[in-house]
Motif scaffolding. Structure first.
Motif, PDB file in Angstrom:
ATOM      1  N   LEU A 153       8.578  -3.382  -0.151  1.00 39.02           N
ATOM      2  CA  LEU A 153       7.907  -2.432   0.747  1.00 39.02           C
ATOM      3  C   LEU A 153       8.059  -1.038   0.132  1.00 39.02           C
ATOM      4  N   LYS A 154       7.179  -0.748  -0.806  1.00 36.41           N
ATOM      5  CA  LYS A 154       7.249   0.513  -1.544  1.00 36.41           C
ATOM      6  C   LYS A 154       7.002   1.690  -0.616  1.00 36.41           C
ATOM      7  N   GLN A 155       7.726   2.760  -0.869  1.00 36.70           N
ATOM      8  CA  GLN A 155       7.612   4.025  -0.125  1.00 36.70           C
ATOM      9  C   GLN A 155       8.006   3.890   1.348  1.00 36.70           C
ATOM     10  N   LEU A 156       8.696   2.819   1.701  1.00 42.53           N
ATOM     11  CA  LEU A 156       9.060   2.599   3.104  1.00 42.53           C
ATOM     12  C   LEU A 156       9.901   3.751   3.646  1.00 42.53           C
ATOM     13  N   GLU A 157      10.914   4.169   2.895  1.00 40.31           N
ATOM     14  CA  GLU A 157      11.808   5.209   3.393  1.00 40.31           C
ATOM     15  C   GLU A 157      11.061   6.524   3.626  1.00 40.31           C
ATOM     16  N   ASP A 158      10.248   6.946   2.670  1.00 41.43           N
ATOM     17  CA  ASP A 158       9.488   8.194   2.828  1.00 41.43           C
ATOM     18  C   ASP A 158       8.547   8.120   4.021  1.00 41.43           C
ATOM     19  N   THR A 172       0.821  -1.209   0.000  1.00 42.26           N
ATOM     20  CA  THR A 172       0.000   0.000   0.000  1.00 42.26           C
ATOM     21  C   THR A 172       0.855   1.260   0.000  1.00 42.26           C
ATOM     22  N   GLY A 173       2.126   1.116   0.391  1.00 41.65           N
ATOM     23  CA  GLY A 173       2.976   2.289   0.530  1.00 41.65           C
ATOM     24  C   GLY A 173       2.675   3.069   1.792  1.00 41.65           C
ATOM     25  N   GLN A 174       1.967   2.449   2.752  1.00 39.01           N
ATOM     26  CA  GLN A 174       1.596   3.127   3.993  1.00 39.01           C
ATOM     27  C   GLN A 174       2.226   2.421   5.182  1.00 39.01           C
ATOM     28  N   VAL A 175       2.718   3.229   6.118  1.00 40.51           N
ATOM     29  CA  VAL A 175       3.264   2.707   7.366  1.00 40.51           C
ATOM     30  C   VAL A 175       2.556   3.421   8.504  1.00 40.51           C
ATOM     31  N   ILE A 176       2.141   2.645   9.496  1.00 36.94           N
ATOM     32  CA  ILE A 176       1.539   3.209  10.700  1.00 36.94           C
ATOM     33  C   ILE A 176       2.385   2.793  11.891  1.00 36.94           C
ATOM     34  N   VAL A 177       1.965   3.195  13.070  1.00 39.51           N
ATOM     35  CA  VAL A 177       2.727   2.945  14.293  1.00 39.51           C
ATOM     36  C   VAL A 177       1.888   2.110  15.251  1.00 39.51           C
ATOM     37  N   ASP A 178       2.530   1.149  15.892  1.00 41.24           N
ATOM     38  CA  ASP A 178       1.938   0.476  17.051  1.00 41.24           C
ATOM     39  C   ASP A 178       2.896   0.726  18.205  1.00 41.24           C
ATOM     40  N   SER A 179       2.674   1.844  18.890  1.00 41.37           N
ATOM     41  CA  SER A 179       3.630   2.262  19.915  1.00 41.37           C
ATOM     42  C   SER A 179       3.633   1.319  21.119  1.00 41.37           C
ATOM     43  N   GLU A 180       2.524   0.651  21.390  1.00 44.43           N
ATOM     44  CA  GLU A 180       2.502  -0.312  22.494  1.00 44.43           C
ATOM     45  C   GLU A 180       3.406  -1.503  22.211  1.00 44.43           C
ATOM     46  N   GLU A 181       3.481  -1.904  20.943  1.00 48.14           N
ATOM     47  CA  GLU A 181       4.325  -3.042  20.548  1.00 48.14           C
ATOM     48  C   GLU A 181       5.720  -2.596  20.130  1.00 48.14           C
ATOM     49  N   LEU A 182       5.996  -1.286  20.216  1.00 46.94           N
ATOM     50  CA  LEU A 182       7.284  -0.722  19.807  1.00 46.94           C
ATOM     51  C   LEU A 182       7.626  -1.141  18.380  1.00 46.94           C
ATOM     52  N   ALA A 183       6.681  -0.901  17.481  1.00 50.91           N
ATOM     53  CA  ALA A 183       6.868  -1.349  16.103  1.00 50.91           C
ATOM     54  C   ALA A 183       6.250  -0.362  15.119  1.00 50.91           C
ATOM     55  N   PHE A 184       6.882  -0.296  13.943  1.00 53.58           N
ATOM     56  CA  PHE A 184       6.230   0.302  12.791  1.00 53.58           C
ATOM     57  C   PHE A 184       5.467  -0.823  12.103  1.00 53.58           C
ATOM     58  N   ALA A 243      19.966  -0.720   5.292  1.00 55.39           N
ATOM     59  CA  ALA A 243      19.556  -0.983   3.901  1.00 55.39           C
ATOM     60  C   ALA A 243      19.109   0.303   3.217  1.00 55.39           C
ATOM     61  N   LEU A 244      18.329   1.120   3.897  1.00 51.80           N
ATOM     62  CA  LEU A 244      17.868   2.373   3.299  1.00 51.80           C
ATOM     63  C   LEU A 244      19.037   3.320   3.044  1.00 51.80           C
ATOM     64  N   ASN A 245      19.992   3.353   3.963  1.00 54.07           N
ATOM     65  CA  ASN A 245      21.179   4.188   3.758  1.00 54.07           C
ATOM     66  C   ASN A 245      21.990   3.738   2.555  1.00 54.07           C
ATOM     67  N   LYS A 246      21.975   2.431   2.282  1.00 58.95           N
ATOM     68  CA  LYS A 246      22.694   1.881   1.124  1.00 58.95           C
ATOM     69  C   LYS A 246      21.841   1.928  -0.144  1.00 58.95           C
ATOM     70  N   LYS A 247      20.638   2.493  -0.036  1.00 59.82           N
ATOM     71  CA  LYS A 247      19.688   2.576  -1.159  1.00 59.82           C
ATOM     72  C   LYS A 247      19.296   1.188  -1.668  1.00 59.82           C
ATOM     73  N   GLN A 248      19.234   0.227  -0.751  1.00 63.01           N
ATOM     74  CA  GLN A 248      18.816  -1.127  -1.106  1.00 63.01           C
ATOM     75  C   GLN A 248      17.293  -1.221  -1.086  1.00 63.01           C
ATOM     76  N   THR A 249      16.783  -2.132  -1.880  1.00 60.12           N
ATOM     77  CA  THR A 249      15.362  -2.448  -1.859  1.00 60.12           C
ATOM     78  C   THR A 249      15.083  -3.288  -0.618  1.00 60.12           C
ATOM     79  N   VAL A 250      13.978  -2.996   0.042  1.00 59.46           N
ATOM     80  CA  VAL A 250      13.556  -3.799   1.195  1.00 59.46           C
ATOM     81  C   VAL A 250      12.337  -4.605   0.758  1.00 59.46           C
ATOM     82  N   LYS A 251      12.452  -5.926   0.881  1.00 58.50           N
ATOM     83  CA  LYS A 251      11.375  -6.820   0.461  1.00 58.50           C
ATOM     84  C   LYS A 251      10.962  -7.718   1.609  1.00 58.50           C
ATOM     85  N   VAL A 252       9.761  -8.239   1.484  1.00 58.96           N
ATOM     86  CA  VAL A 252       9.226  -9.194   2.441  1.00 58.96           C
ATOM     87  C   VAL A 252       9.002 -10.508   1.703  1.00 58.96           C
ATOM     88  N   HIS A 253       9.399 -11.594   2.333  1.00 60.62           N
ATOM     89  CA  HIS A 253       9.090 -12.939   1.838  1.00 60.62           C
ATOM     90  C   HIS A 253       8.193 -13.601   2.872  1.00 60.62           C
TER      91      HIS A 253
END
Length: 125
Positions: free
Chosen positions: A90-95, A34-46, A72-82
């Motif tokens: 994970l499109k738009q993850l860095e932004d 989706t290109g969307q990231v939210i926060v779950d602050s109770e679980e300490l996770a994006f 990975a983002l600093n190295k401009k690598q693609t981040v993928k999920v398997h």
């Protein structure tokens, strides 16, 4: 809309990409980013949102894999999920992360523990 959760708790650099894998309890069908990231602050996770037909699958990015993601983002690598048969970028993850980190910095609405984790991981002092 129902939701499934997958905790992405493994990270490996393969062919100049960061591959995240996780534990799933539900059967996961074909995922679309989706290109969307939210926060779950109770679980300490994006949480990266992926769509599966009419459902969301929540891909949890816990704090202990943030260093690999940042690297990975600093190295401009693609981040993928398997997951199962899925391989998805994970499109738009860095932004999304950059926007969230700016909002979270110094903002106690997210909870002190989460703010502290985010600031220590993402903000260079």
């Amino acid at each position: 809309m129902s939701r499934k959760k997958v905790w992405l708790n493994q990270a490996a650099e393969i062919n100049n990409e960061l591959i995240l894998k996780g534990e799933q309890t539900d059967k996961i069908g074909r995922l679309e980013p989706t290109g969307q990231v939210i926060v779950d602050s109770e679980e300490l996770a994006f949480v990266y949102l992926a769509e599966e037909e009419s459902e969301y699958t929540y891909l949890y990015l816990p704090d202990f894999i943030w260093p690999e993601i940042i690297d990975a983002l600093n190295k401009k690598q693609t981040v993928k999920v398997h997951i199962g048969e899925n391989e998805m970028e994970l499109k738009q993850l860095e932004d999304e992360l950059n926007d969230l980190v700016m909002n979270i910095e110094g903002n106690s609405n997210y909870g002190d523990a989460f703010v502290e984790k985010v600031e220590s991981a993402f903000i260079k002092k």
